[in-house]
Design an enzyme around this catalytic site. Structure first.
Site, PDB file in Angstrom:
ATOM      1  N   VAL A 170       1.025  -1.238  -0.047  1.00 43.62           N
ATOM      2  CA  VAL A 170       0.014  -0.130  -0.054  1.00 43.62           C
ATOM      3  C   VAL A 170       0.998   1.281   0.096  1.00 43.62           C
ATOM      4  CG1 VAL A 170      -1.909   1.390   1.132  1.00 43.62           C
ATOM      5  CG2 VAL A 170      -1.824  -1.286   1.158  1.00 43.62           C
ATOM      6  N   ASP A 217      -8.694  12.172  -0.382  1.00 41.50           N
ATOM      7  CA  ASP A 217      -7.900  13.349   0.133  1.00 41.50           C
ATOM      8  C   ASP A 217      -7.638  13.432   1.614  1.00 41.50           C
ATOM      9  OD1 ASP A 217      -7.083  16.120   0.539  1.00 41.50           O
ATOM     10  OD2 ASP A 217      -8.970  17.176  -0.104  1.00 41.50           O
ATOM     11  N   ASP A 246     -13.817   7.630   3.907  1.00 41.95           N
ATOM     12  CA  ASP A 246     -12.613   7.360   2.858  1.00 41.95           C
ATOM     13  C   ASP A 246     -11.728   5.972   3.636  1.00 41.95           C
ATOM     14  OD1 ASP A 246     -12.853   9.127   0.791  1.00 41.95           O
ATOM     15  OD2 ASP A 246     -11.814  10.628   1.951  1.00 41.95           O
ATOM     16  N   ASN A 294       3.794   7.757   2.374  1.00 45.06           N
ATOM     17  CA  ASN A 294       4.673   8.536   1.881  1.00 45.06           C
ATOM     18  C   ASN A 294       3.797   9.993   1.780  1.00 45.06           C
ATOM     19  OD1 ASN A 294       6.536   9.656  -0.258  1.00 45.06           O
ATOM     20  ND2 ASN A 294       4.530   9.755  -1.351  1.00 45.06           N
ATOM     21  N   TYR A 310       5.460  22.186   9.848  1.00 44.33           N
ATOM     22  CA  TYR A 310       6.055  21.114   9.055  1.00 44.33           C
ATOM     23  C   TYR A 310       6.987  20.424   9.827  1.00 44.33           C
ATOM     24  CZ  TYR A 310       8.459  18.441   5.710  1.00 44.33           C
ATOM     25  OH  TYR A 310       9.125  17.227   4.857  1.00 44.33           O
ATOM     26  N   LYS A 317       7.062  16.482  11.475  1.00 38.87           N
ATOM     27  CA  LYS A 317       7.850  15.349  11.108  1.00 38.87           C
ATOM     28  C   LYS A 317       8.624  14.918  12.218  1.00 38.87           C
ATOM     29  CE  LYS A 317       7.355  14.960   6.751  1.00 38.87           C
ATOM     30  NZ  LYS A 317       6.972  13.702   6.081  1.00 38.87           N
ATOM     31  N   ILE A 343      14.829  16.191  -2.006  1.00 40.82           N
ATOM     32  CA  ILE A 343      14.757  15.597  -3.250  1.00 40.82           C
ATOM     33  C   ILE A 343      14.164  16.041  -4.257  1.00 40.82           C
ATOM     34  CG2 ILE A 343      13.969  13.300  -4.093  1.00 40.82           C
ATOM     35  CD1 ILE A 343      13.734  12.442  -0.878  1.00 40.82           C
ATOM     36  N   SER A 350      11.494  17.229  -6.253  1.00 39.78           N
ATOM     37  CA  SER A 350       9.893  16.889  -6.247  1.00 39.78           C
ATOM     38  C   SER A 350       8.950  18.125  -6.270  1.00 39.78           C
ATOM     39  CB  SER A 350       9.440  16.094  -4.979  1.00 39.78           C
ATOM     40  OG  SER A 350       9.666  17.000  -3.707  1.00 39.78           O
TER      41      SER A 350
END
EC number: 1.1.1.330
Length: 345
Positions: free
Chosen positions: A71, A125, A133, A152, A219, A223, A252, A254
């Site tokens: 998944v 979402d 969902d 991810n 953010y 994390k 990275i 992206s």
């Protein structure tokens, strides 16, 4: 003997007139402590080099047989897309979870065309935190042998912004997607892994979770939360034969990072994911963090330096991080002004 003489002279200068025997013992203790400290740092660095460049990780097939499922959340672009492609190449069927249905359909077709595997998709979402969902995701995975979960899905700030100026919806979305979405998805998947006594739960972390990051405070905090949660989960699930790993990553190329050019320290998704999947179970550059890894070689060396040599919570490092993101913010605001000017002409 020269060291002992200098040591005795220092004690005399400090007014510490100890017996000669005590001076010798003190010198021996000091010398031994220093030697052990240096040796431990050297051995740790050797361990990092072996983990990054020599020792292999656990084979992916150890987490599930042919025909088992992976998944992947945030699957339609960037790292999520690359994880999906490389896991399919390794023979796993893939459940693709992301927000945009059209992108999921395109990726599912690409996977089934290139590889002899099955796919299932769910347009979801994570910012909505919709119970329906999660119920649909549960209905999809029930009865599947899910061997791998790639957490991810994630969101960062549009541009570096002081916390006091962060829009409330952006702040809420970051916490809902990065934290709550990851937790709810994992809680759906792991009961089957626990029953089968095997599996891999891999969560994308960030250097923002290692280093307090001013102007990306929400953010960075999300994390850091994932770092603590994943480490705790790793200890809980290890007796069930489940490998839990948080991947500590620098930049990275992206859409999220807004970086387009690769370099020695900024890989593209393909190179990064290849390193991650080949080093499962190895700490890489994060020997001091249980159930965590910095597997890409340059990220690993950076993580080792920051956590083992520098003080990541110290004012010097935090101040440098702040200055860097203030500069990024200024460039982003200037770019926005230029684009606004072009539209008005």
């Amino acid at each position: 003997m020269e060291f002992l003489s200098k040591y005795t002279a220092c004690l005399s200068n400090w007014g510490l007139n100890l017996e000669p025997g005590l001076q010798t013992v003190g010198a021996a203790v000091l010398l031994t402590t220093g030697t052990l400290f240096i040796a431990s740092r050297v051995l740790t660095f050797v361990r990092v080099l072996l983990s990054l460049f020599v020792l292999p990780g656990k084979p992916l097939r150890s987490f599930g047989p042919k025909g088992s499922w992976a998944v992947v959340t945030g699957a339609s672009d960037g790292l999520g897309k690359e994880f999906s492609l490389q896991l399919a190449r390794a023979g796993f069927n893939i459940v693709l979870v992301s927000r945009t249905a059209s992108k999921l359909t395109t990726l599912a077709e690409e996977i089934t065309t290139k590889h002899s595997v099955q796919t299932k998709t769910l347009a979801m979402d994570y910012a909505a935190n919709n119970d329906a969902d999660y119920e649909e995701l549960k209905a999809i995975v029930d009865g599947l042998d899910v061997a791998v979960l790639i957490n991810n899905v994630g969101k960062s700030h549009d541009i570096p912004t002081p916390f006091a100026l962060t829009p409330e919806d952006e702040m809420t979305d970051i916490v809902t997607i990065n934290c709550l979405g990851t937790l709810r998805t994992t809680q759906l998947i792991i009961p089957g892994m626990m029953q089968r006594k095997r599996g891999l739960v891999l969560t994308m972390g960030s250097f923002g979770g290692l280093l307090p990051t001013p102007l990306l405070a929400t953010y960075s905090g999300s994390k850091a939360f994932l770092q603590q949660w994943s480490t705790s989960l790793g200890s809980e699930l290890e007796p069930y034969g489940i490998t839990v790993e948080l991947v500590q990553a620098y930049l990275i190329t992206s859409a999220m990072s807004k970086v387009r050019r690769t370099s020695a320290t900024i890989p593209d998704p393909r190179a990064f994911v290849k390193a991650v999947l080949s080093k499962i179970g190895r700490n890489g550059g994060s020997p001091g963090y249980a159930y965590s890894s910095s597997p890409y070689w340059s990220h690993g060396l950076m993580a080792w330096f920051l956590t083992c040599v520098m003080q990541p919570m110290g004012k010097l490092v935090v101040g440098q991080n702040k200055s860097m993101h203030e500069a990024i913010r200024k460039r982003a605001l200037r770019k926005a002004e230029r684009e606004k000017g072009k539209k008005s002409t």
